[in-house]
Motif scaffolding. Structure first.
Motif: not given
Length: 608
Positions: A383-393
């Motif tokens: 249950x560790x999150x990746x630091x970077x976020x992204x957006x749906x294209x």
């Protein structure tokens, strides 16, 4: 100031007021009695009410602000002549079509005012659906069923040594016995209860240390009308006088279903029974509950149960969720549960494209995200999150034909994915951050229910204050997160729990009930976790009345405050919980524990 200037300002102001009045006219009221809808007739309202509402809207002009009023009284709804709708409803059985009493779809600026009416449903129905509405208010309505699927019985005799229990069905219960098996029956349905919840006869509290019990519906005989003897039912806790709500795990319909709404207001609504949640809202932007109740009719109500599952449940919503002045009692699960849904990453097609899937059988069939939405990824085992976020294209539903339920997606992201986001190496979930709400849960009462009180799983600002949690049976407040079972998101980043009163929680053991307030994300591999799941938790100025030890449990938290809380112990029940510490932490850092008392004396922490 010159008089002419004053006069011109006055004229301009009056013209502005006149323009505003024309731009925002008062809603016109319509009386459904003038359209042939009358209470207390005993007739089936299912075929007529939807037609009458549609006629009113057509006359007024679509999107014109209107109030549609029912004359106060009783309205009966039967499956015959009711609408048949295909709805995929989060956290419910995905059986379709649904039989719907009242369906309000794609309306704007409309208020439905029941004026205190009873809407009584028969058979197996979804009472009210609110689909793709904007600025809709539903108020002053009582929702109930003539014959609930939960079967209530009273223990008359209990021969513990022989394993024989004699019980009496409640007056409204109808049943049949086939091959020595008891079946609860109703209009168009029949079912054998497989589990039960036991209530104290006088207090309507759930029986201490009983939890979910087996029920005597096999190897039975009828002694006389309504008197049943079960020859292989052994439970010493079921003393004569105990009331048992015998039930199944089926949950086909909530009392009210809200889907893809915006600015939805539910005011003075009382749900006395539903075969699923009291309220289920999904993919909705701003929903306000004021004096919303999932409750018994009164203190003297002969029933001991309300909803078959949660009182209220919110899945994949955004904007704000507000519950003020509510009453949630005697339901078979939580008072409120707010979460999103993790998709599981099934395949990585290239560095910007994945295939992902809804995993739980009760959590699919509806949209998950839209172009431009913000997302983040999580390693399911730790249950560790990746630091970077992204957006749906772009996001595309994958299915063989349009009538198939939505379950699989092809998602293209605006930015390249981390190389370690690889479903061949890790179990990975994806969370939609855009569809996460701010929450206010204030001045509510939660009591005498199964399982837990309130569940919150949103990174947005959440305030839980001035509530009464009275005999919630399990944990009163749970902060969770799960990318392995129900796949319910996610982390809490800013939650304040203050000025609440907790009375004798933890009389029973259910999932995640490690303390009165339990911060318990599901983390299969905690020992290898390097980051922390929850943060920004403030628990202040609360009163805890408890017969047992555990008050606060937390796991995988970076930043928790527990200050100025008062604990008072009692002897109403024997202490039995495995957790023998008022405060128990696992993988918690940056904790502030100050100025708390127990029975008027300082609560010592850390322990020595």
């Amino acid at each position: 100031m010159h008089n002419w200037l004053k006069n011109n300002i006055t004229v301009i102001f009056l013209a502005f007021i006149s323009f505003q009045a024309q731009a925002n006219p008062s809603p016109k009221a319509y009386d459904l009695a003038k359209y042939g809808i009358h209470p207390n007739t005993g007739k089936n309202s299912s075929p007529t009410i939807n037609q009458a509402i549609q006629k009113v809207v057509a006359e007024a002009g679509k999107n014109t602000p209107i109030i549609i009023k029912f004359k106060k009284g009783r309205y009966d709804f039967h499956a015959e002549g009711a609408l048949q709708k295909v709805y995929y409803i989060s956290n419910h059985d995905q059986d379709n079509p649904k039989t719907v009493g009242i369906a309000l779809e794609q309306y704007q600026n409309i208020t439905i005012d029941g004026q205190g009416s009873d809407f009584i449903f028969h058979g197996r129905m979804l009472p009210i659906s609110l689909v793709e509405n904007n600025n809709l208010t539903l108020k002053n309505i009582h929702i109930d069923f003539e014959r609930p699927q939960i079967c209530q019985v009273k223990i008359l005799e209990n021969d513990v040594a022989a394993g024989i229990i004699t019980y009496q069905t409640a007056p409204w219960v109808t049943y049949t016995i086939q091959d020595s098996t008891f079946y609860n029956t109703g209009e168009g349905w029949e079912m054998r209860p497989t589990a039960g919840i036991a209530f104290e006869e006088k207090t309507k509290h759930i029986v201490y240390n009983s939890s979910d019990i087996a029920v005597g519906t096999t190897h039975v005989s009828e002694i006389s009308k309504g008197i049943i003897r079960a020859y292989k039912w052994k439970n010493p806790k079921l003393i004569p006088g105990t009331i048992v709500a015998m039930r199944s795990w089926h949950r086909p319909n909530p009392g009210i279903f809200v889907h893809k709404g915006k600015d939805i207001h539910l005011e003075n609504i009382r749900i006395h029974y539903a075969e699923g949640m009291g309220l289920l809202a999904q993919l909705t932007d701003n929903i306000y509950l004021n004096k919303f109740q999932v409750a018994l009719r009164s203190k003297n109500d002969p029933r001991y149960f309300t909803a078959q599952a949660d009182a209220t449940h919110f899945s994949g919503c955004k904007g704000v969720i507000v519950s003020n002045n509510g009453l949630y009692e005697n339901m078979m699960d939580d008072a409120i549960n707010i979460h999103g849904t993790y998709l599981k990453v099934i395949q990585k097609l290239d560095n910007k494209t994945i295939l992902a899937r809804y995993m739980h059988e009760q959590s699919y069939g509806f949209d998950w995200g839209y172009t431009g939405d913000s997302v983040q990824f999580i390693q399911s085992k730790t249950m560790e999150l990746w630091d970077h976020k992204n957006h749906i294209q772009s996001i595309e539903v994958l299915r063989k034909k349009d009538s198939d339920p939505i379950q699989d997606f092809k998602i293209v992201f605006t930015n390249p994915l981390d190389e370690y986001i690889d479903p061949t190496q890790l179990d990975i979930g994806i969370e939609n951050l855009t569809w996460t709400p701010k929450v206010t849960f204030k001045n509510n009462t939660v009591r005498n229910n199964r399982a837990r009180g309130a569940l919150f799983s949103t990174p947005q600002t959440t305030v839980v204050e001035n509530n009464l949690f009275d005999h919630t049976s399990g944990t009163a407040i749970l902060l969770c997160g799960d990318s392995n079972g129900w796949y319910e998101t996610g982390t809490c980043r800013d939650i304040t729990i203050r000025n609440n009163t907790f009375i004798n929680a933890l009389t029973n053991m259910f999932q995640f009930t490690n303390a009165v307030i339990s911060i318990y994300p599901e983390i299969p591999d905690l020992k290898n976790q390097k980051k922390y799941f929850h943060s920004g938790i403030k628990i202040e100025n609360n009163d805890f009345y408890t017969f047992d030890k555990p008050v606060l449990y937390a796991k995988s938290v970076d930043g928790i405050i527990f200050n100025n809380n008062k604990i008072k112990t009692n002897t109403q029940y024997p202490a039995f919980h495995w957790n023998k510490k008022e405060i128990l932490f696992e993988r918690v850092i940056n904790a502030q524990i100050n100025n708390n008392t127990i029975n008027g004396k300082p609560l010592m922490y850390p322990y020595h």
